[in-house]
Enzyme design. Structure first.
Site, short mmCIF file in Angstrom:
data_model
loop_
_atom_site.label_atom_id
_atom_site.label_comp_id
_atom_site.label_asym_id
_atom_site.label_seq_id
_atom_site.Cartn_x
_atom_site.Cartn_y
_atom_site.Cartn_z
NE ARG A 78 -2.14 5.22 -0.76
CZ ARG A 78 -3.03 4.19 -2.25
NH1 ARG A 78 -3.40 5.53 -2.71
NH2 ARG A 78 -2.19 3.61 -2.93
CG ASN A 113 0.60 6.45 -2.12
OD1 ASN A 113 0.86 6.48 -0.28
ND2 ASN A 113 0.47 5.27 -3.01
#
Length: 93
Positions: free
Chosen positions: A21, A40
């Site tokens: 990320r 996520n």
């Protein structure tokens, strides 16, 4: 074709716990002109939402599929839409 787009991508593979990320955010900021987030999901995937110039969204999608990402990407599924707005920058969620 509208120059502004919304890309929603779901990235499968070993993409959690490897900085995926954060690198996605850094890449979106480097490309420039993109807002959105990387998140996520409970099933092990990462969801990426990016809004901005269509060409820049395509550049981010190409990077997601490039193999130059942290971890291991087994596949990316994407959908395209019109931008909805509401993002201040590109966030890690």
């Amino acid at each position: 074709m509208n120059d502004e787009a919304r890309l929603t991508a779901w990235v499968r593979g070993r993409v959690q716990g490897v900085g995926f990320r954060w690198f996605t955010r850094a890449n979106a900021l480097e490309i420039g002109g993109l807002t959105g987030f990387a998140l996520n999901l409970d099933d092990g995937r990462v969801q990426v939402v990016a809004e901005g110039p269509r060409e820049n969204c395509h550049r981010l999608l190409d990077w997601l599929r490039s193999g130059d990402t942290p971890g291991r990407v087994d596949g990316v599924t994407e959908i395209w839409d019109t931008p909805r707005g509401g993002y201040e920058g590109f966030e890690v969620r």
